[in-house]
Design an enzyme around this catalytic site. Structure first.
Site, PDB file in Angstrom:
ATOM      1  N   ASP A 166       0.844   5.167   1.929  1.00 21.02           N
ATOM      2  CA  ASP A 166       0.184   5.823   3.060  1.00 21.02           C
ATOM      3  C   ASP A 166      -0.537   7.066   2.534  1.00 21.02           C
ATOM      4  O   ASP A 166       0.033   7.844   1.771  1.00 21.02           O
ATOM      5  CB  ASP A 166       1.210   6.208   4.140  1.00 21.02           C
ATOM      6  CG  ASP A 166       1.838   4.974   4.794  1.00 21.02           C
ATOM      7  OD1 ASP A 166       1.264   3.877   4.672  1.00 21.02           O
ATOM      8  OD2 ASP A 166       2.907   5.119   5.422  1.00 21.02           O
ATOM      9  N   HIS A 215       0.853  -1.207   0.000  1.00 20.46           N
ATOM     10  CA  HIS A 215       0.000   0.000   0.000  1.00 20.46           C
ATOM     11  C   HIS A 215       0.883   1.249   0.000  1.00 20.46           C
ATOM     12  O   HIS A 215       2.080   1.170   0.258  1.00 20.46           O
ATOM     13  CB  HIS A 215      -0.881   0.033   1.254  1.00 20.46           C
ATOM     14  CG  HIS A 215      -0.091   0.188   2.530  1.00 20.46           C
ATOM     15  ND1 HIS A 215       0.604  -0.855   3.104  1.00 20.46           N
ATOM     16  CD2 HIS A 215       0.139   1.265   3.318  1.00 20.46           C
ATOM     17  CE1 HIS A 215       1.216  -0.431   4.189  1.00 20.46           C
ATOM     18  NE2 HIS A 215       0.966   0.850   4.350  1.00 20.46           N
ATOM     19  N   ARG A 263       8.051  -8.667  15.261  1.00 15.10           N
ATOM     20  CA  ARG A 263       8.431  -7.313  14.826  1.00 15.10           C
ATOM     21  C   ARG A 263       7.484  -6.322  15.494  1.00 15.10           C
ATOM     22  O   ARG A 263       6.272  -6.545  15.538  1.00 15.10           O
ATOM     23  CB  ARG A 263       8.307  -7.218  13.306  1.00 15.10           C
ATOM     24  CG  ARG A 263       8.496  -5.811  12.748  1.00 15.10           C
ATOM     25  CD  ARG A 263       8.415  -5.819  11.228  1.00 15.10           C
ATOM     26  NE  ARG A 263       8.307  -4.467  10.710  1.00 15.10           N
ATOM     27  CZ  ARG A 263       9.343  -3.691  10.399  1.00 15.10           C
ATOM     28  NH1 ARG A 263      10.579  -4.154  10.564  1.00 15.10           N
ATOM     29  NH2 ARG A 263       9.168  -2.471   9.934  1.00 15.10           N
TER      30      ARG A 263
HETATM   31  C1  LIG Z   1      -7.424  -1.075   4.069  1.00 12.92           C
HETATM   32  C2  LIG Z   1      -7.255   0.073   4.692  1.00 12.92           C
HETATM   33  C3  LIG Z   1      -6.504   0.223   5.979  1.00 12.92           C
HETATM   34  C4  LIG Z   1      -6.226   1.718   5.978  1.00 12.92           C
HETATM   35  C5  LIG Z   1      -7.544   2.241   5.456  1.00 12.92           C
HETATM   36  C6  LIG Z   1      -7.709   1.409   4.205  1.00 12.92           C
HETATM   37  O1  LIG Z   1      -9.018   1.371   3.733  1.00 12.92           O
HETATM   38  C7  LIG Z   1      -6.752   1.947   3.133  1.00 12.92           C
HETATM   39  C8  LIG Z   1      -5.566   2.736   3.774  1.00 12.92           C
HETATM   40  C9  LIG Z   1      -5.034   2.028   5.011  1.00 12.92           C
HETATM   41  C10 LIG Z   1      -4.039   2.851   5.823  1.00 12.92           C
HETATM   42  C11 LIG Z   1      -2.564   2.607   5.463  1.00 12.92           C
HETATM   43  C12 LIG Z   1      -1.692   3.544   6.310  1.00 12.92           C
HETATM   44  C13 LIG Z   1      -2.105   3.543   7.789  1.00 12.92           C
HETATM   45  O2  LIG Z   1      -1.690   2.321   8.391  1.00 12.92           O
HETATM   46  C14 LIG Z   1      -3.638   3.684   7.940  1.00 12.92           C
HETATM   47  C15 LIG Z   1      -4.038   3.911   9.405  1.00 12.92           C
HETATM   48  C16 LIG Z   1      -4.107   4.777   7.045  1.00 12.92           C
HETATM   49  O3  LIG Z   1      -4.269   5.940   7.305  1.00 12.92           O
HETATM   50  O4  LIG Z   1      -4.377   4.266   5.792  1.00 12.92           O
HETATM   51  C17 LIG Z   1      -4.296   2.492   7.261  1.00 12.92           C
HETATM   52  C18 LIG Z   1      -5.823   2.372   7.325  1.00 12.92           C
HETATM   53  C19 LIG Z   1      -6.312   1.533   8.528  1.00 12.92           C
HETATM   54  O5  LIG Z   1      -5.616   0.640   9.003  1.00 12.92           O
HETATM   55  O6  LIG Z   1      -7.466   1.774   8.934  1.00 12.92           O
HETATM   56  O1  LIG Z   2       4.730  -2.142  10.415  1.00 11.45           O
HETATM   57  C1  LIG Z   2       5.463  -1.668   9.553  1.00 11.45           C
HETATM   58  O2  LIG Z   2       6.679  -1.779   9.587  1.00 11.45           O
HETATM   59  C2  LIG Z   2       4.834  -0.868   8.422  1.00 11.45           C
HETATM   60  C3  LIG Z   2       3.342  -0.807   8.549  1.00 11.45           C
HETATM   61  C4  LIG Z   2       2.714   0.167   7.631  1.00 11.45           C
HETATM   62  O3  LIG Z   2       3.174   0.377   6.537  1.00 11.45           O
HETATM   63  C5  LIG Z   2       1.505   0.865   8.065  1.00 11.45           C
HETATM   64  O4  LIG Z   2       1.043   0.624   9.200  1.00 11.45           O
HETATM   65  O5  LIG Z   2       0.998   1.684   7.287  1.00 11.45           O
HETATM   66 FE   LIG Z   3       2.230   2.062   5.552  1.00 11.04          FE
END
Ligand SMILES: C=C1C[C@]23C[C@@]1(O)CC[C@H]2[C@@]12CC[C@H](O)[C@@](C)(C(=O)O1)[C@H]2[C@@H]3C(=O)O
Ligand SMILES: O=C(O)CCC(=O)C(=O)O
Ligand SMILES: [Fe+2]
Length: 333
Positions: free
Chosen positions: A206, A204, A271
């Site tokens: 961020d 993914h 981890r």
């Molecule tokens: C599958 C998902 C988890 C996420 C929200 C989403 O729909 C798509 C973005 C995901 C993410 C990735 C970065 C961060 O870990 C996070 C908190 C964010 O802002 O976007 C996660 C979201 C989540 O875990 O709720």
């Molecule tokens: O846990 C990690 O090292 C990365 C996780 C990550 O990419 C996320 O939480 O968005």
């Molecule tokens: Fe991430």
């Protein structure tokens, strides 16, 4: 009594991807020493070339880092019934194996916190002490994120040094803090080499502006290079890893790229990672900064606010190309 069925382990294994080349990483992404004057130039270069870099000499006292890691391990080692009291993670709290609400799974347990200024903790089930430890850590990491954004602004010659950092210091900044715990997986060991890789956190980008990641010394983090190769990032518990988020990609009109990354679970060691995701206020317009647009250069993106983008992102799966629908000319898939 309701029987909770365990998800079949198969769904945590990744489809094979191009082989990882661990040799590529160290020479091409040099660590950036924040105490050196040339850091701003190196930061901008790394954001343009990779959207990712490692920071050393960051000045964050180890006591904040160690205290949080110890407290996190204590929490994740506690009985499931205790952890579940802090869940579900919608939007903040304890989660396990399900990431987001669109069907993504990973071999991971986590805690999500609201990192809004003066309102860091998102749930109340943990003792006051744990919340204070999170608040202290987030305060320090946020300061560093702002310093990095100010060095970027300087080097990019933006109208003011705080043109980017002000979005994180804004009272309404929509920032998040996450602690991930990837337990070892005995099944992977049983399968042996060639048995496949276990997804810890699927690929993914961020969505926010900037992410600041710190992990213990267990490997697992991988980044996707522009040439299509996944490379493993050697862990370094004394450093911080910085990701460009989708919003910063848009604000630089694509000059900086948000980087695809993922975590492969380690079969033998756990981890622990902690990530601060610095985001703008919900009503903030996410658009290329005027001073970065050359004469005649048009924005590559349609107009949208962080609220609109976040809404779209959080209704998508992890690997979805979220910026695609916001591009004026959709990129080829
Ligand atoms: C599958 C998902 C988890 C996420 C929200 C989403 O729909 C798509 C973005 C995901 C993410 C990735 C970065 C961060 O870990 C996070 C908190 C964010 O802002 O976007 C996660 C979201 C989540 O875990 O709720
Ligand atoms: O846990 C990690 O090292 C990365 C996780 C990550 O990419 C996320 O939480 O968005
Ligand atoms: Fe991430």
């Amino acid at each position: 009594m309701v029987a909770i069925s365990k998800p079949p382990i198969e769904q945590f294994f990744m489809k094979p991807s191009k082989p990882i080349n661990p040799l590529t990483f160290p020479p091409i992404i040099p660590p950036i020493d924040l105490s050196k004057p040339e850091s701003k130039n190196l930061i901008v270069k790394a954001c343009q070339d990779f959207g990712f870099f490692k920071v050393v000499n960051h000045g964050i006292p180890t006591k904040f880092i160690n205290k949080l890691e110890t407290e996190a391990v204590k929490f994740f080692s506690s009985p499931l019934s205790v952890k579940q009291k802090a869940g579900p993670p919608s939007p903040f709290g304890y989660g396990s194996k399900n990431i987001g609400s669109n069907g993504d799974v990973g071999w991971v347990e986590y805690l999500l916190f609201n990192a809004k200024p003066d309102n860091f903790s998102g749930f109340d089930e943990r003792p006051e002490e744990f919340r204070c430890i999170v608040d202290d850590y987030v305060t320090e990491v946020k300061k560093m994120a702002c310093e990095i954004l100010e060095l970027m602004a300087d080097e990019l010659k933006l109208e003011s040094r705080n043109a980017l950092s002000k979005l994180l210091t804004d009272e309404e900044s929509d920032s998040v803090f996450r602690v991930n715990y990837y337990p070892p997986c005995p099944e992977v060991q049983e399968r042996g080499i060639g048995g496949g890789n276990l997804i810890g956190f699927g690929e993914h980008t961020d969505p926010q502006i900037i992410s600041v990641l710190r992990s213990n010394n267990t490997s697992g983090l991988e980044i996707l290079l522009r040439d299509g190769n996944w490379v493993s990032v050697p862990p370094d518990s004394d450093s911080f890893f910085i990701n460009v988020g989708d919003s910063l990609q848009v604000m630089t009109n694509g000059r900086f790229k948000s980087i695809k990354h993922r975590v492969v679970a380690n079969s033998k060691e756990s981890r622990v990672s902690m990530i601060y995701f610095g985001g703008p206020p919900l009503n903030e317009k996410i658009a290329p900064l005027a001073s970065l647009l050359e004469t005649d250069e048009d924005s590559l993106y349609k107009e949208f606010t962080w609220f609109e983008y976040k809404n779209y992102a959080f209704n998508s799966t992890l690997s979805h190309d979220r910026l695609g629908v916001f591009e004026k000319i959709p990129s080829k898939i």
